[in-house]
Write a protein that holds these residues in place. Structure first.
Motif, short mmCIF file in Angstrom:
data_model
loop_
_atom_site.label_atom_id
_atom_site.label_comp_id
_atom_site.label_asym_id
_atom_site.label_seq_id
_atom_site.Cartn_x
_atom_site.Cartn_y
_atom_site.Cartn_z
N ILE A 101 0.86 -1.20 0.00
CA ILE A 101 0.00 0.00 0.00
C ILE A 101 0.88 1.23 0.00
N ARG A 102 0.56 2.21 -0.84
CA ARG A 102 1.48 3.32 -1.07
C ARG A 102 1.31 4.49 -0.12
N ILE A 154 6.61 4.29 2.34
CA ILE A 154 5.16 4.48 2.46
C ILE A 154 4.89 5.93 2.81
N GLU A 155 4.17 6.63 1.93
CA GLU A 155 3.83 8.02 2.20
C GLU A 155 2.77 8.11 3.30
N LEU A 190 -5.65 12.47 -0.39
CA LEU A 190 -5.69 11.37 -1.34
C LEU A 190 -5.17 11.78 -2.71
N ASP A 191 -5.51 12.99 -3.14
CA ASP A 191 -5.26 13.41 -4.51
C ASP A 191 -3.88 14.01 -4.76
N CYS A 192 -3.25 14.56 -3.71
CA CYS A 192 -1.95 15.19 -3.90
C CYS A 192 -0.96 14.16 -4.45
N PRO A 193 -0.28 14.47 -5.56
CA PRO A 193 0.58 13.46 -6.21
C PRO A 193 1.70 12.93 -5.33
N GLY A 220 -3.02 21.65 -1.10
CA GLY A 220 -4.15 22.28 -1.78
C GLY A 220 -5.39 22.40 -0.93
N TYR A 221 -5.27 22.18 0.38
CA TYR A 221 -6.42 22.26 1.28
C TYR A 221 -6.82 23.71 1.49
N GLU A 222 -8.06 24.04 1.13
CA GLU A 222 -8.60 25.40 1.26
C GLU A 222 -9.94 25.32 1.97
N PRO A 223 -9.95 25.31 3.32
CA PRO A 223 -11.21 25.17 4.05
C PRO A 223 -12.17 26.31 3.73
#
Length: 275
Positions: A101-102, A154-155, A190-193, A220-223
Motif C-alpha cells: 500500500i502506497r 510508504i507516504e 488522497l489526490d496530492c501526487p 491544496g487544502y482550502e477550508p
C-alpha cells in the motif's frame, strides 16, 4: 486509486467520510470492532481489533490506500490505550508495507502538541509536546509513519485534527473542523501526487484559528467554513476564567487532567474528532 480502506469506520468521523469515499472508489473496505450501519453497494465490512496484527493484515488486503481513523479517542489508562493506539498504529503501517500500500492518511490530533500555550501560534513543523498518554500515542504514530516513509517508502499525511464537534464555547471558535472541511482535507490528502511524510492541521477557515497550515499548502487544502458564524451566541453566554489552566493550553483539559483519566468526562461532553 480503486480500493480505499478505512479503520474506525463505525466512529463518527468515519461516518462523515463514508459517502464521499464511496463515490470516488470502486470499493471501500470498512474495518472496526463492530460493523457500521447501512452498508453501501461498494462497501465491505471486515471486523478487526487494531492490536491483532493478523486481523489488521487481513482487513487491509487489496487496498490501495489506508485511512487510519481507528483508536481510543480519549485519554485512558496506559494498559487500555497501548493496544489500540500504539500497537494498532504499528500493525496498520506494517500491514500496509506487507500489502504494498502506497499511502496512509492518519487521524492524528492536536494533542500531539497540546502542552503548548494557546497564545503561541504553532505550525506543522512544531516539535512534539504531548499532553497525555493519548497525545503521546499520536506522537508515536507520527514518528512511526516517518520511519516507514524513510525506510520503506510508504507516504503518510498526518491530520492533526482539532475538533469536529459543533462549536459551543469560546475555544471552539478557533479550533472547529466542519464535516465538509474534513472531507475536503481527506480528499486533498488522497489526490496530492506526492506527500512524503507530511503534517497538516485539521481546522476550518476560522478567524480565530490558533494554528498555521502555511507549511502544508502543497496539499491544496482550502477550508471553506468559519466558526465565526457561531460567535455571537457563544460569546454572549461565555464566562471566560483566566484562572482555568485548561484554557491556557492547546490541549485544553487533556493538558491539565491527570494521566490516564478520561478528558471527555472532564469536559462533560464528547469532543468529537479530538483525535
Amino acid at each position: 486509486m480503486t480500493v480505499i480502506a478505512l479503520t474506525g469506520a463505525a466512529g463518527r468521523l468515519g461516518g462523515y467520510l463514508r459517502e464521499a469515499l464511496a463515490k470516488r472508489a470502486d470499493k471501500v473496505i470498512l474495518t472496526d470492532r463492530v460493523s457500521p450501519e447501512g452498508l453501501r453497494a461498494n462497501e465491505e465490512f471486515r471486523q478487526a481489533e487494531l492490536d491483532d496484527y493478523d486481523a489488521v493484515h487481513a482487513a487491509l488486503a487489496g487496498a490501495d490506500v489506508v485511512l487510519h481513523f481507528g483508536a481510543i479517542a480519549d485519554e485512558a489508562p496506559w494498559d487500555e490505550i497501548w493496544g489500540p493506539n500504539f500497537v494498532g498504529a504499528r500493525n496498520v503501517w506494517e500491514a500496509a508495507h506487507q500489502h504494498g500500500i502506497r499511502r496512509v492518511i492518519y487521524a492524528s490530533s492536536i494533542h500531539a502538541v497540546g502542552m503548548y500555550p494557546r497564545t503561541q501560534r504553532i505550525g506543522v513543523d512544531t516539535p512534539h509536546y504531548p499532553d497525555s498518554f493519548y497525545g503521546l500515542s499520536k506522537c508515536f504514530a507520527e514518528n512511526l509513519g516517518r520511519l516507514y516513509w524513510e525506510k520503506r517508502g510508504i507516504e503518510s499525511v498526518m491530520l492533526r485534527i482539532y475538533s469536529c464537534a459543533q462549536p459551543n464555547n469560546e475555544r471552539s471558535l478557533g479550533v472547529w473542523l466542519s464535516p465538509r472541511d474534513l472531507v475536503q482535507l481527506v480528499e486533498k490528502s488522497l489526490d496530492c501526487p506526492i506527500v512524503g511524510c507530511s503534517v497538516v492541521y485539521g481546522v476550518s477557515a476560522n478567524s480565530r484559528c490558533p494554528v498555521s497550515n502555511e507549511g502544508a499548502k502543497f496539499l491544496g487544502y482550502e477550508p471553506v467554513d468559519n466558526a465565526e458564524e457561531f460567535a455571537p451566541e457563544i460569546l454572549a453566554a461565555a464566562k471566560p476564567d483566566p484562572s482555568d489552566k485548561a484554557q491556557l493550553h492547546h490541549g485544553n483539559v487533556f493538558a491539565t487532567g491527570d494521566l490516564g483519566v478520561s478528558a471527555v468526562a472532564l469536559m462533560g461532553r464528547a469532543e468529537d474528532g479530538e483525535g
